[in-house]
Design a protein around this motif. Structure first.
Motif, mmCIF file in Angstrom:
data_model
loop_
_atom_site.group_PDB
_atom_site.id
_atom_site.type_symbol
_atom_site.label_atom_id
_atom_site.label_comp_id
_atom_site.label_asym_id
_atom_site.label_seq_id
_atom_site.Cartn_x
_atom_site.Cartn_y
_atom_site.Cartn_z
ATOM 1 N N MET B 1 -0.516 11.922 -14.467
ATOM 2 C CA MET B 1 -1.511 11.477 -15.455
ATOM 3 C C MET B 1 -2.441 10.440 -14.845
ATOM 4 S SD MET B 1 -2.419 11.980 -18.577
ATOM 5 C CE MET B 1 -3.794 11.253 -19.421
ATOM 6 N N SER B 2 -1.827 9.386 -14.222
ATOM 7 C CA SER B 2 -2.656 8.333 -13.650
ATOM 8 C C SER B 2 -3.407 8.862 -12.419
ATOM 9 C CB SER B 2 -1.799 7.130 -13.264
ATOM 10 O OG SER B 2 -1.029 7.433 -12.126
ATOM 11 N N GLU B 3 -2.807 9.864 -11.774
ATOM 12 C CA GLU B 3 -3.475 10.526 -10.638
ATOM 13 C C GLU B 3 -4.836 11.096 -11.080
ATOM 14 O OE1 GLU B 3 -3.189 12.007 -6.546
ATOM 15 O OE2 GLU B 3 -2.472 10.322 -7.717
ATOM 16 N N ILE B 4 -4.786 11.802 -12.236
ATOM 17 C CA ILE B 4 -6.010 12.421 -12.762
ATOM 18 C C ILE B 4 -7.037 11.360 -13.120
ATOM 19 C CG2 ILE B 4 -6.960 13.785 -14.672
ATOM 20 C CD1 ILE B 4 -4.201 15.212 -14.750
ATOM 21 N N LYS B 5 -6.565 10.292 -13.770
ATOM 22 C CA LYS B 5 -7.465 9.211 -14.179
ATOM 23 C C LYS B 5 -8.155 8.607 -12.957
ATOM 24 C CE LYS B 5 -6.304 7.017 -18.539
ATOM 25 N NZ LYS B 5 -5.323 6.117 -19.144
ATOM 26 N N ASN B 6 -7.351 8.400 -11.906
ATOM 27 C CA ASN B 6 -7.880 7.841 -10.673
ATOM 28 C C ASN B 6 -8.981 8.718 -10.103
ATOM 29 O OD1 ASN B 6 -7.277 5.408 -9.618
ATOM 30 N ND2 ASN B 6 -5.242 6.002 -8.907
ATOM 31 N N ASN B 7 -8.714 10.030 -10.103
ATOM 32 C CA ASN B 7 -9.702 10.959 -9.571
ATOM 33 C C ASN B 7 -10.968 10.961 -10.402
ATOM 34 O OD1 ASN B 7 -8.910 11.962 -7.185
ATOM 35 N ND2 ASN B 7 -7.726 13.660 -8.046
ATOM 36 N N ASP B 8 -10.776 10.858 -11.740
ATOM 37 C CA ASP B 8 -11.930 10.788 -12.634
ATOM 38 C C ASP B 8 -12.802 9.600 -12.282
ATOM 39 O OD1 ASP B 8 -11.379 13.016 -13.949
ATOM 40 O OD2 ASP B 8 -10.804 12.075 -15.864
ATOM 41 N N ARG B 9 -12.114 8.481 -12.065
ATOM 42 C CA ARG B 9 -12.853 7.260 -11.783
ATOM 43 C C ARG B 9 -13.601 7.395 -10.453
ATOM 44 N NH1 ARG B 9 -9.101 2.699 -10.988
ATOM 45 N NH2 ARG B 9 -8.440 3.161 -13.111
ATOM 46 N N ARG B 10 -12.892 7.976 -9.470
ATOM 47 C CA ARG B 10 -13.530 8.151 -8.162
ATOM 48 C C ARG B 10 -14.757 9.046 -8.284
ATOM 49 N NH1 ARG B 10 -7.958 9.206 -5.126
ATOM 50 N NH2 ARG B 10 -7.341 7.024 -4.848
ATOM 51 N N GLU B 11 -14.588 10.124 -9.059
ATOM 52 C CA GLU B 11 -15.695 11.055 -9.191
ATOM 53 C C GLU B 11 -16.883 10.379 -9.878
ATOM 54 O OE1 GLU B 11 -14.456 14.833 -10.799
ATOM 55 O OE2 GLU B 11 -16.556 15.426 -11.023
ATOM 56 N N PHE B 12 -16.559 9.567 -10.889
ATOM 57 C CA PHE B 12 -17.623 8.879 -11.620
ATOM 58 C C PHE B 12 -18.389 7.940 -10.695
ATOM 59 C CE2 PHE B 12 -18.948 5.082 -13.993
ATOM 60 C CZ PHE B 12 -19.859 5.665 -14.857
ATOM 61 N N ILE B 13 -17.621 7.165 -9.904
ATOM 62 C CA ILE B 13 -18.270 6.204 -9.011
ATOM 63 C C ILE B 13 -19.110 6.942 -7.964
ATOM 64 C CG2 ILE B 13 -17.850 4.451 -7.235
ATOM 65 C CD1 ILE B 13 -15.400 3.602 -8.889
ATOM 66 N N LEU B 14 -18.550 8.044 -7.439
ATOM 67 C CA LEU B 14 -19.295 8.817 -6.445
ATOM 68 C C LEU B 14 -20.563 9.404 -7.044
ATOM 69 C CD1 LEU B 14 -16.767 10.727 -4.195
ATOM 70 C CD2 LEU B 14 -18.509 9.087 -3.519
ATOM 71 N N ASP B 15 -20.448 9.901 -8.279
ATOM 72 C CA ASP B 15 -21.629 10.458 -8.957
ATOM 73 C C ASP B 15 -22.709 9.407 -9.116
ATOM 74 O OD1 ASP B 15 -20.882 13.011 -9.121
ATOM 75 O OD2 ASP B 15 -20.429 13.023 -11.280
ATOM 76 N N MET B 16 -22.286 8.219 -9.546
ATOM 77 C CA MET B 16 -23.239 7.131 -9.720
ATOM 78 C C MET B 16 -23.907 6.810 -8.385
ATOM 79 S SD MET B 16 -23.588 6.258 -12.754
ATOM 80 C CE MET B 16 -24.472 4.712 -12.615
ATOM 81 N N ALA B 17 -23.085 6.723 -7.335
ATOM 82 C CA ALA B 17 -23.617 6.389 -6.014
ATOM 83 C C ALA B 17 -24.625 7.446 -5.577
ATOM 84 C CB ALA B 17 -22.479 6.280 -5.003
ATOM 85 N N ARG B 18 -24.306 8.703 -5.863
ATOM 86 C CA ARG B 18 -25.219 9.776 -5.481
ATOM 87 C C ARG B 18 -26.555 9.646 -6.223
ATOM 88 N NH1 ARG B 18 -22.897 15.327 -6.820
ATOM 89 N NH2 ARG B 18 -22.195 15.497 -4.661
ATOM 90 N N ASN B 19 -26.463 9.363 -7.530
ATOM 91 C CA ASN B 19 -27.685 9.209 -8.315
ATOM 92 C C ASN B 19 -28.529 8.049 -7.836
ATOM 93 O OD1 ASN B 19 -27.150 11.395 -9.886
ATOM 94 N ND2 ASN B 19 -26.146 10.216 -11.511
ATOM 95 N N VAL B 20 -27.853 6.927 -7.574
ATOM 96 C CA VAL B 20 -28.594 5.754 -7.105
ATOM 97 C C VAL B 20 -29.234 6.069 -5.759
ATOM 98 C CG1 VAL B 20 -28.345 3.379 -6.282
ATOM 99 C CG2 VAL B 20 -27.213 4.089 -8.389
#
Lengths: 269, 263
Positions: B1-20
């Motif tokens: 469960m926490s594994e998935i959450k971690n990945n979600d967070r990573r993906e979100f941060i990466l997405d933001m970084a890509r947009n910026v």
């Protein structure tokens, strides 16, 4: 009833509106008519009433120039007008680029590109980023950032005052929409569209969906250039409240079951 | 469960970084392009135009000035003209400004990029106060400087005898003829370009340039001591003594400093 008029009435009216506006501007420059002088950036109606593009005025303000009374009045009139009729009515009833991008979309549909490329690789929110960025660049460089690259003004100004290489801008947008991204320019990038989307949130005239009449044929979603705004079709009887709706009314006329129509916004709900 | 959450967070941060990242890239390219295409310094503007930088800020590119011009002088820069896109300009050799007394192009400007007050004298429009540029003569190709009689530019000037004057001098080559040389009076010239249009040489020997480009600047070090007006520049002069490593001692000491070893 499926007659040509019934299925294309708004399309015909829109083309008539877009082309007559162009002709009026053209006539002002070439034959000295004084009905509508200038161009879409700023004009004089009947030689008296100033009209100005509020987004251009915003960039001029961001660039640090003093806004004159004429500009404020002109931009105010246009803002009030689109606040009432729906922001992006500009896009589908006035903007000449719409003719090009509609044609791209038509070719895409006819050649079946849409059924092959179901997913589009970019988000429609890019335009809001471009909008914010245009104001930031205007502020930093002290120059109206979008006005110097805008293919809308390039093409429109070109048709009225002499095209130069403006045909290239037309071709690029056509090809971009055709091969790169469906509804690419108008639906994803154009910051003027983004600006009018924001204005359009408050407009009085809205398309209303009647789910009881809907047969779920989804013809409306096929022709809609901003089909995310029609999320309620076949589900709920709701008005299209999103500002991104261009009020082009294609959905209304392609619907053979009269499940969509224009209505005045009901502020009670 | 926490594994998935971690990945979600990573993906979100990466997405933001890509947009910026994309926004920065796009923004920089956009800024560079706009900065480059507006850097054109050789464009002649309609009468009453603000200084080029302020003009580019304020001009909304509507073309009302172009439509108001009765002579097809003004044009809007189209893509491919290599001028700041959509802004009004004129090319005197094709069509100069004919100096309409009612200056129809200026009052129609909705944004004040063309400023009425800059072409008015005592609240009345006066085209002779316009400053679109200044005429410059290439005396190497001007045939009047060769000794051939020509006063086309002098005659064409709307400020006859004021903006262009004729200077007489002896033609030493023939010993019996005179040079009738046109000379531009910079402070009077409005830059309308009628001289450029009238010039008889294949490529005009007299032509209008934006004042910024055509003129130098003597600066505050040089004052015409014989000119009361020019002396006024000294009115608010202040004296400020800067002390540097060299000037903190007297000049002689400073020059002799460090020579002790020689003796």
């Amino acid at each position: 009833m499926q007659t040509v008029w019934n299925n294309y009435r708004y399309l015909i009216l829109r083309r008539f509106s877009q082309i007559s506006i162009l002709v009026l501007y053209f006539g002002a420059n070439v034959w000295g008519w004084n009905i509508l002088m200038g161009n879409l950036s700023s004009s004089l109606l009947f030689g008296i009433v100033p009209l100005s593009d509020p987004y251009a005025a915003l960039q001029i303000f961001a660039a640090g120039a003093v806004l004159t009374a004429d500009l404020l009045i002109g931009a105010g009139i246009i803002t009030l007008f689109y606040l009432t009729v729906g922001g992006r009515a500009f896009c589908s009833w006035v903007c000449p680029i719409n003719i090009i991008t509609d044609f791209s979309a038509f070719v895409r549909r006819t050649l079946g590109f849409d059924s092959i490329q179901k997913r589009q690789p970019a988000t429609r929110n890019i335009r809001y980023w471009v909008f914010v960025m245009s104001l930031i660049i205007s502020f930093i460089l002290g120059i109206t950032a979008f006005e110097f690259i805008s293919p809308i003004s390039m093409v429109h100004r070109g048709l009225v005052f002499g095209l130069g290489l403006g045909w290239a801008a037309m071709l690029i947008i056509f090809l971009f929409d055709l091969f790169v991204l469906k509804n690419g320019w108008c639906g994803h990038i154009c910051p003027l569209g983004a600006f009018y989307s924001i204005l359009g949130k408050f407009s009085l005239i809205k398309v209303q969906h009647d789910a009881d009449r809907c047969t779920g044929c989804m013809e409306c979603k096929v022709v809609c250039p901003e089909k995310q705004v029609l999320f309620m079709v076949d589900k709920e009887s709701l008005p299209v409240l999103s500002g991104e709706c261009t009020s082009c009314a294609r959905c209304i006329e392609v619907c053979n079951h009269e499940a969509l129509h224009f209505s005045i916004r009901n502020f009670k709900n | 469960m926490s594994e998935i959450k971690n990945n979600d967070r990573r993906e979100f941060i990466l997405d933001m970084a890509r947009n910026v990242g994309l926004a920065t890239l796009g923004g920089l390219m956009w800024s560079a392009y706009v900065d480059e295409v507006t850097a054109s310094t050789l464009v002649l503007r309609p009468p009453g135009a603000l200084k080029e930088k302020d003009f580019l800020r304020a001009c909304i590119k509507c073309g009302l000035c172009v439509e108001a011009c009765p002579y097809d002088t003004l044009m809007l820069a189209a893509p491919g003209d290599n001028k700041p896109m959509g802004t009004p300009y004129f090319v005197p050799r094709d069509m100069p400004c004919y100096m309409c007394t009612d200056i129809p192009c200026v009052p129609v400007c909705p944004t004040g990029a063309l400023d009425e007050s800059s072409v008015s004298k005592d609240g009345v429009l006066d085209i002779n106060t316009a400053d679109m540029g200044v005429a410059v003569i290439d005396d190497n190709s001007c045939i009047a400087f060769w000794g051939i009689q020509c006063d086309a530019c002098y005659r064409a000037c709307p400020l006859l005898g004021e903006a262009i004057v004729i200077e007489y001098s002896k033609n030493e080559r023939t010993g019996k003829h005179a040079f009738l040389k046109p000379v531009v009076v910079n402070d009077v010239c409005t830059g309308c370009g009628m001289c450029e249009k009238a010039c008889v040489t294949e490529k005009a020997a007299i032509f209008v340039l934006p004042r910024e480009t055509a003129e130098g600047k003597a600066g505050d070090y040089y004052i015409k001591g014989w000119d009361k007006n020019d002396e006024k520049r000294l009115e608010n002069a202040t004296s400020e003594i800067t002390t540097t490593e060299i000037s903190k001692e007297s000049a002689i000491d400073s020059l002799n400093d460090g020579l002790e070893d020689l003796y």
